[in-house]
Design an enzyme around this catalytic site. Structure first.
Site, mmCIF file in Angstrom:
data_model
loop_
_atom_site.group_PDB
_atom_site.id
_atom_site.type_symbol
_atom_site.label_atom_id
_atom_site.label_comp_id
_atom_site.label_asym_id
_atom_site.label_seq_id
_atom_site.Cartn_x
_atom_site.Cartn_y
_atom_site.Cartn_z
ATOM 1 N N LYS A 118 1.477 -1.101 0.111
ATOM 2 C CA LYS A 118 -0.054 0.218 -0.156
ATOM 3 C C LYS A 118 0.668 1.300 0.206
ATOM 4 C CE LYS A 118 -4.256 -2.129 1.620
ATOM 5 N NZ LYS A 118 -5.380 -1.534 2.312
ATOM 6 N N LYS A 200 -3.645 -10.672 -7.618
ATOM 7 C CA LYS A 200 -4.699 -10.732 -6.305
ATOM 8 C C LYS A 200 -5.594 -10.325 -7.433
ATOM 9 C CE LYS A 200 -6.053 -9.277 -2.100
ATOM 10 N NZ LYS A 200 -5.889 -8.266 -0.790
ATOM 11 N N LYS A 203 -10.543 -5.150 -4.778
ATOM 12 C CA LYS A 203 -11.578 -4.178 -5.788
ATOM 13 C C LYS A 203 -10.531 -2.884 -6.216
ATOM 14 C CE LYS A 203 -13.590 -4.590 -1.496
ATOM 15 N NZ LYS A 203 -13.792 -4.113 -0.095
HETATM 16 P P1 TYM Z 1 -10.636 -6.735 3.345
HETATM 17 O O1 TYM Z 1 -11.635 -6.228 3.317
HETATM 18 O O2 TYM Z 1 -9.338 -6.422 2.166
HETATM 19 O O3 TYM Z 1 -11.224 -8.069 2.560
HETATM 20 C C1 TYM Z 1 -11.988 -8.775 3.378
HETATM 21 C C2 TYM Z 1 -11.588 -10.491 3.081
HETATM 22 O O4 TYM Z 1 -12.233 -11.107 2.038
HETATM 23 C C3 TYM Z 1 -10.437 -11.691 1.744
HETATM 24 N N1 TYM Z 1 -10.466 -11.522 -0.206
HETATM 25 C C4 TYM Z 1 -9.821 -12.158 -0.617
HETATM 26 N N2 TYM Z 1 -10.170 -13.982 -0.445
HETATM 27 C C5 TYM Z 1 -9.660 -14.113 -1.492
HETATM 28 N N3 TYM Z 1 -9.528 -14.133 -3.243
HETATM 29 C C6 TYM Z 1 -9.229 -12.612 -3.158
HETATM 30 N N4 TYM Z 1 -9.009 -11.888 -4.111
HETATM 31 C C7 TYM Z 1 -9.535 -11.432 -2.026
HETATM 32 N N5 TYM Z 1 -9.960 -10.120 -1.518
HETATM 33 C C8 TYM Z 1 -10.225 -10.035 -0.574
HETATM 34 C C9 TYM Z 1 -9.445 -11.450 2.570
HETATM 35 O O5 TYM Z 1 -8.897 -11.891 2.303
HETATM 36 C C10 TYM Z 1 -10.775 -10.902 3.520
HETATM 37 O O6 TYM Z 1 -10.672 -12.514 4.459
HETATM 38 N N6 TYM Z 1 -7.928 -6.762 7.485
HETATM 39 C C11 TYM Z 1 -9.141 -6.665 6.309
HETATM 40 C C12 TYM Z 1 -10.581 -7.181 7.372
HETATM 41 C C13 TYM Z 1 -10.473 -6.815 8.900
HETATM 42 C C14 TYM Z 1 -10.164 -8.390 9.206
HETATM 43 C C15 TYM Z 1 -10.406 -8.466 10.756
HETATM 44 C C16 TYM Z 1 -10.276 -9.578 9.112
HETATM 45 C C17 TYM Z 1 -10.901 -5.740 9.697
HETATM 46 N N7 TYM Z 1 -10.159 -6.546 10.348
HETATM 47 C C18 TYM Z 1 -10.624 -8.817 11.904
HETATM 48 C C19 TYM Z 1 -10.632 -10.970 9.900
HETATM 49 C C20 TYM Z 1 -10.148 -10.514 11.923
HETATM 50 C C21 TYM Z 1 -9.193 -6.551 5.238
HETATM 51 O O7 TYM Z 1 -8.549 -5.777 4.633
HETATM 52 O O8 TYM Z 1 -10.126 -7.502 4.648
#
Ligand code: TYM
Length: 333
Positions: A118, A200, A203
């Protein structure tokens, strides 16, 4: 407690509201939350505090938070069975995050790949929140004494650091936090970009053809899959050097429940055109009922408000209990 008098294990996960969820969010995370609700005590949330490490336009953020909440419900999070909340409604997350900041080393945070990525993408805004983001995520998890955290594989490093922080705190005082375990699905844990299958699906990708959104129309979805980058071999099988086809096969496996062998047999003697179309159609078939439910829910703002308020009230006692235990151990009056 369940009816055998045994304390239920707790499952927790959050998603950031930075726009419409992608197929990656759905396959890698969201859809896997749903079955846990039958057996475990579940805590789910929209990580709105996390989303401001990147500058957000206020009206767009407000809209996205509600839309993501509705999408979580449409995909199967049941606010009557799970505590499903908006992270910013529980000040305990920010409070514990500050405390955990003081138990986390600069060196460990510097090694986080998400921070490095990032920082390269947003060189004009490498803020302290971006750097200490894993401490907030650790707070989300540790506050609720979560046993299991279902996530996509990109979040694994954040679970590892959460475990390290918890162990460090437990070691410095006495057992306080449950050590959480990340749950990563065998398939679909890293859905790749349709335009560059070594990256990956994300978004923030500027190439719209690379990303399938959960609200895309059938036409958009099928077109995106038809344009997906593959290889020149024209034979559907899972193997080395076939990143594009491997990705499509994994997606197809996840949405249809078919095995790789079944998929290979189904497309034997057929070209990639037929296969890509079938993947697009199957993805839409999986998303269509969720989309209908989403549009029904998003039209009912009062009900959504009732749900997220109730979710926060359900989560609060769990969060308070941990936070007060932590504060006492540290020595605060
Ligand atoms: P975030 O918002 O980027 O993504 C949410 C969830 O989606 C999964 N994910 C994917 N899985 C497979 N392939 C992909 N291309 C893909 N893109 C996203 C992510 O692995 C995630 O599980 N920091 C975290 C959010 C968060 C969180 C937490 C998660 C905040 N606090 C506590 C678990 C526990 C995040 O940015 O996910």
């Amino acid at each position: 407690m369940n009816n055998t008098g045994v304390e239920k294990k707790r499952v927790l996960s959050l998603l950031q509201p930075t726009g419409v969820f992608t197929l990656g969010n759905y396959i890698g995370a969201l859809r896997n939350f749903v079955p846990y609700q039958a057996e475990y005590e579940c805590v789910f949330g929209i990580a709105d505090l996390h989303s401001i490490t990147v500058r957000q336009e206020p009206a767009a953020l407000r809209k996205a938070i509600l839309e993501c909440y509705a999408m979580g419900m449409a995909a199967g999070i049941d606010p009557k069975r799970s505590a499903f909340f908006l992270q910013s409604h529980l000040s305990e997350h920010s409070q514990l995050a500050w405390i955990l900041n003081c138990y986390t080393q600069f060196g460990e945070l510097s090694r986080m790949t998400q921070f490095k990525d990032k920082s390269v993408k947003n060189p004009e805004n490498i803020n302290a929140g971006l750097f200490t983001y894993p401490c907030l995520m650790a707070a989300d998890i540790l506050l609720y004494q979560a046993n299991y955290v279902p996530i996509g594989s990109d979040q694994n490093q954040h679970i590892e650091i959460s475990r390290d922080i918890a162990e460090r705190f437990n070691g410095a005082y006495s057992p306080t936090f449950v050590i959480p375990e990340g749950i990563i699905q065998k398939f679909g844990n890293r859905v790749m970009s349709l335009q560059d299958p070594t990256k990956k699906m994300s978004k923030s990708d500027t190439n719209k053809n690379a990303v399938v959104l959960m609200l895309d129309t059938k036409d958009e979805i099928v077109k995106k899959f038809k344009r997906a980058v593959t290889d020149s071999e024209a034979r559907v099988f899972y193997g080395e050097g076939k990143d594009g086809i491997n990705n499509l096969m994994e997606i197809y496996l996840c949405v249809t429940g078919k095995s790789f062998e079944e998929i290979e047999r189904e497309f034997e003697g057929k070209g990639y055109g037929d296969f890509k179309e079938a993947v697009g159609e199957a993805v839409f078939a999986a998303l269509e009922p969720i989309q209908s439910e989403y549009y029904r829910l998003i039209a009912d703002k009062a009900y959504l408000e009732e749900c997220y308020r109730e979710g926060a009230e359900r989560a609060r006692p769990m969060a308070r209990k941990t936070l007060s235990k932590v504060m006492k151990k540290i020595g605060f009056i």
